[in-house]
Scaffold this motif. Sequence first.
Motif, PDB file in Angstrom:
ATOM      1  N   PHE A  29       0.806  -1.218   0.000  1.00 37.32           N
ATOM      2  CA  PHE A  29       0.000   0.000   0.000  1.00 37.32           C
ATOM      3  C   PHE A  29       0.843   1.273   0.000  1.00 37.32           C
ATOM      4  O   PHE A  29       0.313   2.372  -0.130  1.00 37.32           O
ATOM      5  N   LEU A  30       2.146   1.135   0.111  1.00 38.58           N
ATOM      6  CA  LEU A  30       3.012   2.309   0.060  1.00 38.58           C
ATOM      7  C   LEU A  30       3.465   2.545  -1.373  1.00 38.58           C
ATOM      8  O   LEU A  30       4.025   1.656  -2.011  1.00 38.58           O
ATOM      9  N   SER A  31       3.213   3.750  -1.858  1.00 41.05           N
ATOM     10  CA  SER A  31       3.576   4.091  -3.239  1.00 41.05           C
ATOM     11  C   SER A  31       4.956   4.730  -3.332  1.00 41.05           C
ATOM     12  O   SER A  31       5.516   4.829  -4.406  1.00 41.05           O
ATOM     13  N   MET A  32       5.464   5.200  -2.202  1.00 42.76           N
ATOM     14  CA  MET A  32       6.711   5.953  -2.110  1.00 42.76           C
ATOM     15  C   MET A  32       6.562   7.336  -2.762  1.00 42.76           C
ATOM     16  O   MET A  32       7.534   7.985  -3.099  1.00 42.76           O
ATOM     17  N   ASN A  33       5.310   7.767  -2.928  1.00 40.49           N
ATOM     18  CA  ASN A  33       4.992   9.103  -3.413  1.00 40.49           C
ATOM     19  C   ASN A  33       4.671   9.963  -2.194  1.00 40.49           C
ATOM     20  O   ASN A  33       3.552   9.970  -1.707  1.00 40.49           O
ATOM     21  N   ARG A  34       5.659  10.664  -1.713  1.00 35.04           N
ATOM     22  CA  ARG A  34       5.522  11.443  -0.478  1.00 35.04           C
ATOM     23  C   ARG A  34       4.900  12.805  -0.766  1.00 35.04           C
ATOM     24  O   ARG A  34       5.522  13.642  -1.404  1.00 35.04           O
ATOM     25  N   GLY A 163       5.040   3.119   9.095  1.00 37.81           N
ATOM     26  CA  GLY A 163       4.321   4.252   9.663  1.00 37.81           C
ATOM     27  C   GLY A 163       4.886   5.591   9.229  1.00 37.81           C
ATOM     28  O   GLY A 163       4.133   6.512   8.876  1.00 37.81           O
ATOM     29  N   ILE A 164       6.199   5.726   9.249  1.00 37.79           N
ATOM     30  CA  ILE A 164       6.841   6.976   8.819  1.00 37.79           C
ATOM     31  C   ILE A 164       6.541   7.239   7.349  1.00 37.79           C
ATOM     32  O   ILE A 164       6.177   8.353   6.960  1.00 37.79           O
ATOM     33  N   GLU A 165       6.682   6.221   6.537  1.00 34.94           N
ATOM     34  CA  GLU A 165       6.426   6.379   5.100  1.00 34.94           C
ATOM     35  C   GLU A 165       4.956   6.684   4.838  1.00 34.94           C
ATOM     36  O   GLU A 165       4.616   7.584   4.066  1.00 34.94           O
ATOM     37  N   PHE A 166       4.068   5.937   5.481  1.00 34.64           N
ATOM     38  CA  PHE A 166       2.635   6.128   5.279  1.00 34.64           C
ATOM     39  C   PHE A 166       2.214   7.559   5.632  1.00 34.64           C
ATOM     40  O   PHE A 166       1.469   8.198   4.891  1.00 34.64           O
ATOM     41  N   ALA A 167       2.700   8.073   6.754  1.00 37.37           N
ATOM     42  CA  ALA A 167       2.344   9.431   7.172  1.00 37.37           C
ATOM     43  C   ALA A 167       2.794  10.464   6.140  1.00 37.37           C
ATOM     44  O   ALA A 167       2.091  11.444   5.891  1.00 37.37           O
ATOM     45  N   GLN A 168       3.937  10.233   5.515  1.00 37.10           N
ATOM     46  CA  GLN A 168       4.422  11.164   4.501  1.00 37.10           C
ATOM     47  C   GLN A 168       3.597  11.085   3.210  1.00 37.10           C
ATOM     48  O   GLN A 168       3.581  12.030   2.421  1.00 37.10           O
TER      49      GLN A 168
END
Length: 184
Positions: A29-34, A163-168
């Motif tokens: 679910f993480l796209s790495m699109n911050r 969590g850090i990545e998701f929040a961004q």
Amino acid sequence: MNIKEIQQKIVQYGVSLSTISVENIETGFLSMNRINPLENNQVLALSQETEKILIQFVQAFSNIKFERYDSGNIFQYVFDKVVEVTYKVITDSEIDTQFIPKEVYEYHEPDLPEYIQLKLTNKVGKLGIIHCRVIDYIEKNEYRTDDLNTWLLPLLLIATFIGIEFAQEIDLDDDSEMKAFMNF
């Protein structure tokens, strides 16, 4: 293989499950699109401070014989707390978040706006699958020992990274999930 190498393997495996890809249809679910990127030094400071807290947190559970359910609760709890802290860093809010071991088994709610909480809630299923796959990986490779630092700490570091990545990646101006939920 030493403990550090085992920990690195566990973290690498777990983090790899969280990104969107053909291989990770059930977990990614993480796209790495911050949308709200933090500076590298902010992420590093947040990660290091969280790791210090988690080392103490893991020690608080040293007298428990862990079942999947237990480590799953802790995994979700750490994810929620890390998203909360990261959100507060992004929004330049006071960071008053505490990691309290007994809260893992009690009702807890992140100190976040409701529409952001819903975004977390909508990821619980994927987080549960990631957790189960990592536990399977740990057990298959015989990394699970009485020393919780060997396997529980890296499991919680996975929740921290996610969590850090998701929040961004959260669009702080998008409350469409909440609107859809309220109209359901």
